[in-house]
Motif scaffolding. Structure first.
Motif, PDB file in Angstrom:
ATOM      1  N   ARG A 147     -40.812 -23.716  70.144  1.00  0.00           N
ATOM      2  CA  ARG A 147     -40.249 -24.121  68.853  1.00  0.00           C
ATOM      3  C   ARG A 147     -38.733 -24.254  68.885  1.00  0.00           C
ATOM      4  O   ARG A 147     -38.164 -25.220  68.361  1.00  0.00           O
ATOM      5  CB  ARG A 147     -40.636 -23.107  67.770  1.00  0.00           C
ATOM      6  CG  ARG A 147     -42.131 -23.029  67.568  1.00  0.00           C
ATOM      7  CD  ARG A 147     -42.461 -22.150  66.365  1.00  0.00           C
ATOM      8  NE  ARG A 147     -43.894 -21.843  66.366  1.00  0.00           N
ATOM      9  CZ  ARG A 147     -44.610 -21.646  65.268  1.00  0.00           C
ATOM     10  NH1 ARG A 147     -44.035 -21.706  64.090  1.00  0.00           N
ATOM     11  NH2 ARG A 147     -45.891 -21.367  65.349  1.00  0.00           N
ATOM     12  N   TRP A 150     -37.614 -27.238  70.972  1.00  0.00           N
ATOM     13  CA  TRP A 150     -37.971 -28.489  70.316  1.00  0.00           C
ATOM     14  C   TRP A 150     -37.047 -28.762  69.133  1.00  0.00           C
ATOM     15  O   TRP A 150     -36.584 -29.879  68.912  1.00  0.00           O
ATOM     16  CB  TRP A 150     -39.439 -28.464  69.867  1.00  0.00           C
ATOM     17  CG  TRP A 150     -39.833 -29.723  69.162  1.00  0.00           C
ATOM     18  CD1 TRP A 150     -39.919 -29.931  67.822  1.00  0.00           C
ATOM     19  CD2 TRP A 150     -40.155 -30.982  69.776  1.00  0.00           C
ATOM     20  NE1 TRP A 150     -40.266 -31.230  67.554  1.00  0.00           N
ATOM     21  CE2 TRP A 150     -40.414 -31.893  68.737  1.00  0.00           C
ATOM     22  CE3 TRP A 150     -40.242 -31.424  71.095  1.00  0.00           C
ATOM     23  CZ2 TRP A 150     -40.770 -33.220  68.974  1.00  0.00           C
ATOM     24  CZ3 TRP A 150     -40.592 -32.749  71.341  1.00  0.00           C
ATOM     25  CH2 TRP A 150     -40.860 -33.623  70.285  1.00  0.00           C
ATOM     26  N   LEU A 151     -36.797 -27.703  68.378  1.00  0.00           N
ATOM     27  CA  LEU A 151     -35.933 -27.856  67.211  1.00  0.00           C
ATOM     28  C   LEU A 151     -34.537 -28.291  67.626  1.00  0.00           C
ATOM     29  O   LEU A 151     -33.900 -29.136  66.973  1.00  0.00           O
ATOM     30  CB  LEU A 151     -35.883 -26.534  66.441  1.00  0.00           C
ATOM     31  CG  LEU A 151     -35.206 -26.605  65.071  1.00  0.00           C
ATOM     32  CD1 LEU A 151     -35.945 -27.565  64.153  1.00  0.00           C
ATOM     33  CD2 LEU A 151     -35.182 -25.209  64.434  1.00  0.00           C
ATOM     34  N   TYR A 154     -34.731 -31.875  68.410  1.00  0.00           N
ATOM     35  CA  TYR A 154     -34.896 -32.654  67.185  1.00  0.00           C
ATOM     36  C   TYR A 154     -33.562 -32.780  66.462  1.00  0.00           C
ATOM     37  O   TYR A 154     -33.194 -33.858  65.982  1.00  0.00           O
ATOM     38  CB  TYR A 154     -35.942 -31.984  66.291  1.00  0.00           C
ATOM     39  CG  TYR A 154     -36.415 -32.846  65.142  1.00  0.00           C
ATOM     40  CD1 TYR A 154     -37.542 -33.656  65.280  1.00  0.00           C
ATOM     41  CD2 TYR A 154     -35.743 -32.855  63.923  1.00  0.00           C
ATOM     42  CE1 TYR A 154     -37.981 -34.452  64.228  1.00  0.00           C
ATOM     43  CE2 TYR A 154     -36.173 -33.648  62.869  1.00  0.00           C
ATOM     44  CZ  TYR A 154     -37.292 -34.444  63.029  1.00  0.00           C
ATOM     45  OH  TYR A 154     -37.732 -35.227  61.992  1.00  0.00           O
ATOM     46  N   GLY A 341     -50.425 -31.586  68.247  1.00  0.00           N
ATOM     47  CA  GLY A 341     -49.947 -31.813  66.892  1.00  0.00           C
ATOM     48  C   GLY A 341     -48.773 -32.773  66.806  1.00  0.00           C
ATOM     49  O   GLY A 341     -48.469 -33.283  65.737  1.00  0.00           O
ATOM     50  N   LEU A 342     -48.112 -33.037  67.941  1.00  0.00           N
ATOM     51  CA  LEU A 342     -46.993 -33.979  67.918  1.00  0.00           C
ATOM     52  C   LEU A 342     -47.461 -35.422  67.901  1.00  0.00           C
ATOM     53  O   LEU A 342     -46.699 -36.319  67.546  1.00  0.00           O
ATOM     54  CB  LEU A 342     -46.088 -33.769  69.141  1.00  0.00           C
ATOM     55  CG  LEU A 342     -45.348 -32.441  69.212  1.00  0.00           C
ATOM     56  CD1 LEU A 342     -44.548 -32.370  70.501  1.00  0.00           C
ATOM     57  CD2 LEU A 342     -44.414 -32.283  68.018  1.00  0.00           C
ATOM     58  N   ASP A 372     -39.364 -38.173  65.831  1.00  0.00           N
ATOM     59  CA  ASP A 372     -40.134 -37.450  66.851  1.00  0.00           C
ATOM     60  C   ASP A 372     -39.956 -38.073  68.220  1.00  0.00           C
ATOM     61  O   ASP A 372     -39.841 -37.374  69.227  1.00  0.00           O
ATOM     62  CB  ASP A 372     -41.626 -37.478  66.514  1.00  0.00           C
ATOM     63  CG  ASP A 372     -41.972 -36.550  65.383  1.00  0.00           C
ATOM     64  OD1 ASP A 372     -41.087 -35.797  64.939  1.00  0.00           O
ATOM     65  OD2 ASP A 372     -43.125 -36.582  64.934  1.00  0.00           O
TER      66      ASP A 372
ATOM     67  N   TYR B 154     -37.109 -29.671  58.124  1.00  0.00           N
ATOM     68  CA  TYR B 154     -37.830 -29.657  59.399  1.00  0.00           C
ATOM     69  C   TYR B 154     -37.714 -28.288  60.056  1.00  0.00           C
ATOM     70  O   TYR B 154     -38.686 -27.749  60.567  1.00  0.00           O
ATOM     71  CB  TYR B 154     -37.268 -30.743  60.311  1.00  0.00           C
ATOM     72  CG  TYR B 154     -38.130 -31.030  61.526  1.00  0.00           C
ATOM     73  CD1 TYR B 154     -39.102 -32.018  61.486  1.00  0.00           C
ATOM     74  CD2 TYR B 154     -37.968 -30.310  62.706  1.00  0.00           C
ATOM     75  CE1 TYR B 154     -39.895 -32.282  62.593  1.00  0.00           C
ATOM     76  CE2 TYR B 154     -38.750 -30.559  63.818  1.00  0.00           C
ATOM     77  CZ  TYR B 154     -39.714 -31.550  63.754  1.00  0.00           C
ATOM     78  OH  TYR B 154     -40.499 -31.802  64.853  1.00  0.00           O
ATOM     79  N   ARG B 155     -36.496 -27.730  60.022  1.00  0.00           N
ATOM     80  CA  ARG B 155     -36.291 -26.424  60.661  1.00  0.00           C
ATOM     81  C   ARG B 155     -37.135 -25.362  59.958  1.00  0.00           C
ATOM     82  O   ARG B 155     -37.827 -24.582  60.600  1.00  0.00           O
ATOM     83  CB  ARG B 155     -34.810 -26.045  60.627  1.00  0.00           C
ATOM     84  CG  ARG B 155     -34.516 -24.740  61.363  1.00  0.00           C
ATOM     85  CD  ARG B 155     -33.025 -24.455  61.455  1.00  0.00           C
ATOM     86  NE  ARG B 155     -32.412 -24.464  60.138  1.00  0.00           N
ATOM     87  CZ  ARG B 155     -31.403 -25.276  59.785  1.00  0.00           C
ATOM     88  NH1 ARG B 155     -30.912 -26.130  60.633  1.00  0.00           N
ATOM     89  NH2 ARG B 155     -30.911 -25.219  58.563  1.00  0.00           N
ATOM     90  N   LEU B 158     -40.836 -25.968  60.806  1.00  0.00           N
ATOM     91  CA  LEU B 158     -41.203 -25.655  62.186  1.00  0.00           C
ATOM     92  C   LEU B 158     -41.216 -24.140  62.401  1.00  0.00           C
ATOM     93  O   LEU B 158     -42.051 -23.604  63.125  1.00  0.00           O
ATOM     94  CB  LEU B 158     -40.220 -26.312  63.160  1.00  0.00           C
ATOM     95  CG  LEU B 158     -40.756 -26.424  64.585  1.00  0.00           C
ATOM     96  CD1 LEU B 158     -41.777 -27.550  64.683  1.00  0.00           C
ATOM     97  CD2 LEU B 158     -39.638 -26.673  65.585  1.00  0.00           C
ATOM     98  N   THR B 159     -40.298 -23.459  61.752  1.00  0.00           N
ATOM     99  CA  THR B 159     -40.232 -22.013  61.907  1.00  0.00           C
ATOM    100  C   THR B 159     -41.434 -21.339  61.250  1.00  0.00           C
ATOM    101  O   THR B 159     -41.989 -20.373  61.783  1.00  0.00           O
ATOM    102  CB  THR B 159     -38.917 -21.492  61.274  1.00  0.00           C
ATOM    103  OG1 THR B 159     -37.831 -22.250  61.813  1.00  0.00           O
ATOM    104  CG2 THR B 159     -38.708 -20.028  61.580  1.00  0.00           C
ATOM    105  N   ALA B 161     -44.412 -22.718  60.586  1.00  0.00           N
ATOM    106  CA  ALA B 161     -45.729 -23.303  60.880  1.00  0.00           C
ATOM    107  C   ALA B 161     -46.634 -22.309  61.612  1.00  0.00           C
ATOM    108  O   ALA B 161     -46.189 -21.616  62.521  1.00  0.00           O
ATOM    109  CB  ALA B 161     -45.551 -24.554  61.733  1.00  0.00           C
ATOM    110  N   PRO B 371     -45.651 -31.380  62.620  1.00  0.00           N
ATOM    111  CA  PRO B 371     -44.339 -30.903  62.163  1.00  0.00           C
ATOM    112  C   PRO B 371     -43.717 -31.834  61.116  1.00  0.00           C
ATOM    113  O   PRO B 371     -43.113 -31.363  60.149  1.00  0.00           O
ATOM    114  CB  PRO B 371     -43.507 -30.876  63.456  1.00  0.00           C
ATOM    115  CG  PRO B 371     -44.507 -30.657  64.540  1.00  0.00           C
ATOM    116  CD  PRO B 371     -45.750 -31.381  64.096  1.00  0.00           C
TER     117      PRO B 371
END
Lengths: 496, 496
Positions: A147, A150-151, A154, A341-342, A372, B154-155, B158-159, B161, B371
């Protein structure tokens, strides 16, 4: 919450809910049995007919039936169809509980002589509604999704993105991603990849659907498939109007001689690096043979490289595509290496197919989310992807070693194969015992699949075995899942 | 970079490259003319036949031809087909440059009496290869994408999820998103929405394709469409095997009486809140009438609510769907309100269609990135979406007011309509002048479309006008785009 009803048979309604179609159908059937709407002994419609009623692929229904049989909700007997398991009929052992809960199905009868060590008790006991352990193949360890990394990718990507990235995109996908993918695939998988031959798609099945459409519109009638594989993939080709003749296999793997079903096919779908689910790599002479066939016939090899990054004991087998980029369509995905999931996957196409595939994709003009794609480009380009794959390779390899060791200790006669690569192994079982072991697994709250579930229609049932997805559980659940697996395997004489 | 070649005619090859199919085809044609591979006067294949060769939708080719005609690369004359514009034929005015650059096309001939203020000079001059100004409708101001707010959402998403969010998803989409969407759509658009009726999809066309498939498999033969609209949408329905009878229209909008094409249709596709591209809202009596038709006939209304959030002078017109959630399929999207690049859209379905649509979507099992869905749920749930829409509504309204004022000042006889809502307006032009104005626009580096481009085949050409997407340019380019637009509009007598 859920209130979607699909007509079932004459007047029975099934409640269909997520997260997956098959799981939804299974839940609905369980609920119908539990509530008494489906009475014990009721004969269910054929999978074909229910599939037609529900608008599902037949294999989805057949798989749901098979799993519910394995779980003991349904029974399947030759000549008698699939029925709701009887819950009131006395079993041979004495009752331990005076009043079995009506809402719970009875355990299935184990066949004498094939009783696994951890066989279900003689009378029905309440079962957990969801399996406690999951060793189904096809999903990586989702708890290991990186995570933070990836974040970071992103954030960088979103900050750097040009404004036009938020607009309607190129159906081929962002050029930034195709550029780093080309570099990565050449380096890691031996793929001859140039950005203009790459098309980003939303998963392997999306890519396969596009290729299927293009092949069909070119006049191709048959796409040959392997003896074992996912029904979903065959169904997708069938849905595109293509026939799916089945290639034979032997102890060395899939046979690809031109005198077989390949002779009339316009393409062949193969998991060459790691056969799914049996696990072997296609031997070099057959790799050459199938590419030669494609060259001579003008056909295409569709290479499903779903887990090519994961090979444990030596260098990964390079992609078949490298042998002839003009005759092999390479299909890769982040679903196993990172996360399904992506919804990120990619095709590397022969030059002659690019225009048609892009046109087919462009009609519906949907592409993966541009942020993405840019994030994945950043993730790949920064080396974070390599680091993640390396870390997961070590982790999965450790699990594989633990699986092999545990099986050797608890069930020494069980042979573990397909272990050189990938996220799953096959445990060969004594002939005729697969269904019993699956029943015992279900009874013990272990979700796992048998090889029979992946057998194409018409292929002789010569193998009994379990397909064990050792990547699936999170670390915290892995050891208990492994212990449970060992309990349901055939025991050594005097062992246990 | 690009080296994909599609066969064109007998032996001419066209280089097709991104970012969009139509744009790619236009580039390839321009390049072929520029390089001399397509000689002046050459007759091009019909759009139907070229579309078949390239595997494209016919409308894509027809649109590309139309734009190239408008840009002066090609000519289209009744009875003579589409040809490469002649570049060496002397024009009536004296040459200003001794040697026009061979690689550039000649400007088209303006028709006498319809000469716009900023008409092209009499001899060809080099034109910029890409238009300097963009007022094409269909895209919001991409420079206003709220990057910081989106990244924050998004952050957080994602955190927070759960691990399973990274797995294969529910084809309906994440429940977190469907829950907040239901609340938002009820509040903002008057949609009767419950999470279990919502299916998240990757854009309006994705949703329309799924609905088309389901209707076709139910035996529906025709889906009626409006007189003006996107060829892509009609092509999608045709591709699903559906006929697309065209509803007539009058000064009040689309006519929906049952005695018309609706009589034989199983569904109708409508932009009820804001007709695309003409801009009106369907009058209340016709809203009721079309829903009554659906109720009486068992048909469905497919409501394309592409920009319903943007209404300027009073409350938005509520969605048609609220009138009868069992007969109206509501289709909404983040493509206009936020950004097309996110590929996020949604359907709210009649209960009777949910199972079939989910099954159709589930076969290919691709969903938008989890996400992203969770980020959008967070973005909606936190109020950031409402804030963004409010801010954009103010900004777009200001632009609309500036457009109306500028047109009134520079071209007082040009009527601006369709301005109550949405991201575009229609500028009515004197009969027979649309093509001339488009040519002048192209000459002045202004990308803009005429209403004729959206006219369905068979609909009488009774309107001349420009479809002006005033949301498209970033703030920095808006004023110059508006000035350029005013230069090419018909001038007041003695004005200019």
């Amino acid at each position: 919450m859920a209130n979607e009803w699909a007509t079932f048979g004459a007047d029975l309604h099934l409640e269909l809910r997520g997260p997956r179609l098959r799981a939804g159908l299974m839940d609905a059937l369980r609920e119908a049995v539990r509530s008494g709407r489906l009475e014990a002994g009721t004969r269910l419609p054929s999978s074909r007919s229910l599939a037609a009623d529900l608008g599902m692929a037949r294999n989805t229904v057949a798989d749901a039936y098979a799993e519910l049989v394995a779980e003991g909700w349904l029974t399947a007997r030759q000549g008698s169809g699939t029925r709701v398991a009887r819950r009131t009929e006395p079993r041979r052992a004495e009752p331990r509980r005076a009043e079995p809960r009506r809402a719970e199905p009875r355990r299935p009868e184990p066949r004498p002589g094939a009783r696994p060590a951890a066989a279900p008790p003689a009378r029905a006991l309440p079962r957990p509604s969801a399996p406690a352990h999951n060793l189904k193949a096809g999903t990586p360890d989702l708890a290991s999704f990186p995570r933070a990394e990836w974040l970071k990718a992103y954030r960088r990507a979103l900050t750097a993105a040009p404004n036009e990235a938020f607009g309607y995109g190129d159906p081929r996908g962002r050029i930034e991603l195709r550029t780093v993918l080309a570099e990565y695939l050449a380096r890691a998988r031996g793929v001859y990849a140039r950005p203009e031959r790459i098309v980003v798609c939303a998963g392997f099945v999306h890519g396969l659907m596009l290729i299927g459409q293009v092949l069909r519109s070119r006049g191709v009638r048959d796409v040959a498939i392997e003896s074992y594989g996912l029904g979903l993939h065959a169904g997708l080709l069938t849905g595109a109007g293509l026939g799916t003749p089945v290639l034979p296999f032997d102890e060395r793997g899939t046979r690809v001689e031109e005198s077989g079903p390949l002779g009339s096919a316009g393409a062949v779908l193969m998991t060459a690096a790691h056969q799914f689910p049996l696990g072997g790599a296609l031997p070099p002479d057959r790799r050459a043979e199938v590419v030669d066939w494609a060259r001579a016939s003008g056909g295409f090899v569709l290479e499903d490289d779903y887990d090519g990054e994961f090979r444990y004991d030596r260098q990964p087998v390079g992609a078949l595509q490298g042998l002839d980029p003009e005759r092999v369509v390479y299909l890769g995905t982040a679903s196993k290496s990172l996360a399904p999931g992506l919804r990120l996957a990619w095709m590397v196409l022969p030059e002659s197919l690019v225009g048609e595939v892009v046109a087919a994709k462009g009609v519906v003009d949907w592409v993966s989310s541009a942020p993405d794609q840019l994030a994945f480009a950043e993730f790949l380009g920064s080396g974070a992807y390599d680091r993640h794959v390396r870390a997961m390779r070590l982790r999965y390899r450790r699990r594989r070693d633990q699986l092999v060791a545990a099986v050797a200790a608890h069930s020494p006669e069980t042979r573990v194969s397909g272990i050189a690569a990938g996220l799953h192994a096959v445990l060969a079982l004594p002939p005729g015992t697969e269904q019993d072991v699956l029943r015992a697994a279900a009874w013990n709250g272990l979700a796992v699949q048998g090889v029979d579930q992946f057998r194409r229609p018409g292929v002789p049932a010569t193998l009994d075995g379990l397909v064990v997805g050792y990547a699936t559980p999170p670390d915290s659940a892995w050891q208990s899942a492994l212990r449970t697996l060992c309990r349901v395997l055939p025991q050594a004489p005097g062992g246990g």
